[in-house]
Design a protein around this motif. Structure first.
Motif, PDB file in Angstrom:
ATOM      1  N   PRO A  11      32.844  38.486  35.255  1.00  0.00           N
ATOM      2  CA  PRO A  11      33.570  39.111  36.364  1.00  0.00           C
ATOM      3  C   PRO A  11      35.085  38.851  36.301  1.00  0.00           C
ATOM      4  O   PRO A  11      35.882  39.745  36.559  1.00  0.00           O
ATOM      5  N   VAL A  12      35.451  37.648  35.941  1.00  0.00           N
ATOM      6  CA  VAL A  12      36.872  37.312  35.823  1.00  0.00           C
ATOM      7  C   VAL A  12      37.487  38.077  34.659  1.00  0.00           C
ATOM      8  O   VAL A  12      38.580  38.636  34.774  1.00  0.00           O
ATOM      9  N   LYS A  13      36.773  38.156  33.555  1.00  0.00           N
ATOM     10  CA  LYS A  13      37.277  38.868  32.386  1.00  0.00           C
ATOM     11  C   LYS A  13      37.504  40.343  32.699  1.00  0.00           C
ATOM     12  O   LYS A  13      38.516  40.918  32.289  1.00  0.00           O
ATOM     13  N   ARG A  14      36.594  40.965  33.438  1.00  0.00           N
ATOM     14  CA  ARG A  14      36.766  42.371  33.813  1.00  0.00           C
ATOM     15  C   ARG A  14      38.031  42.569  34.641  1.00  0.00           C
ATOM     16  O   ARG A  14      38.779  43.529  34.451  1.00  0.00           O
ATOM     17  N   GLN A  15      38.273  41.648  35.558  1.00  0.00           N
ATOM     18  CA  GLN A  15      39.468  41.739  36.390  1.00  0.00           C
ATOM     19  C   GLN A  15      40.736  41.503  35.560  1.00  0.00           C
ATOM     20  O   GLN A  15      41.742  42.179  35.761  1.00  0.00           O
ATOM     21  N   VAL A  16      40.682  40.574  34.633  1.00  0.00           N
ATOM     22  CA  VAL A  16      41.826  40.313  33.752  1.00  0.00           C
ATOM     23  C   VAL A  16      42.142  41.559  32.932  1.00  0.00           C
ATOM     24  O   VAL A  16      43.315  41.944  32.807  1.00  0.00           O
ATOM     25  N   VAL A  17      41.128  42.207  32.417  1.00  0.00           N
ATOM     26  CA  VAL A  17      41.341  43.434  31.629  1.00  0.00           C
ATOM     27  C   VAL A  17      41.948  44.522  32.504  1.00  0.00           C
ATOM     28  O   VAL A  17      42.883  45.217  32.090  1.00  0.00           O
TER      29      VAL A  17
END
Length: 77
Positions: A11-17
């Motif tokens: 979830p954090v990675k998706r937001q970072v992207v």
């Protein structure tokens, strides 16, 4: 710095992207700075929630800062 070098939950990675894409696709310096501020706020939220350790927070700050600087340089040319 590549996103693959960061250890993030999905979830954090998706937001970072998503935030990175906003920075990279900004059409003006103002838009880029606003996107960078949004990304910085996201990282501060992760820090406040203790979602990442100190080195992870520093890496994420550097990641977004590097992306913003690159975009601002590109827009200045």
């Amino acid at each position: 710095m590549l996103i693959e070098t960061l250890t993030l939950t999905e979830p954090v990675k998706r937001q970072v992207v998503r935030l990175l894409n906003q920075i990279e696709q900004a059409n003006s310096m103002i838009q880029a700075v606003k996107s960078g501020a949004r990304a910085d706020g996201f990282v501060l939220g992760l820090e406040a929630a203790a979602a990442l350790d100190h080195s992870g927070i520093d890496s994420l700050h550097l990641f977004f800062e590097t992306a913003l600087e690159a975009r601002l340089k590109a827009l200045a040319q």
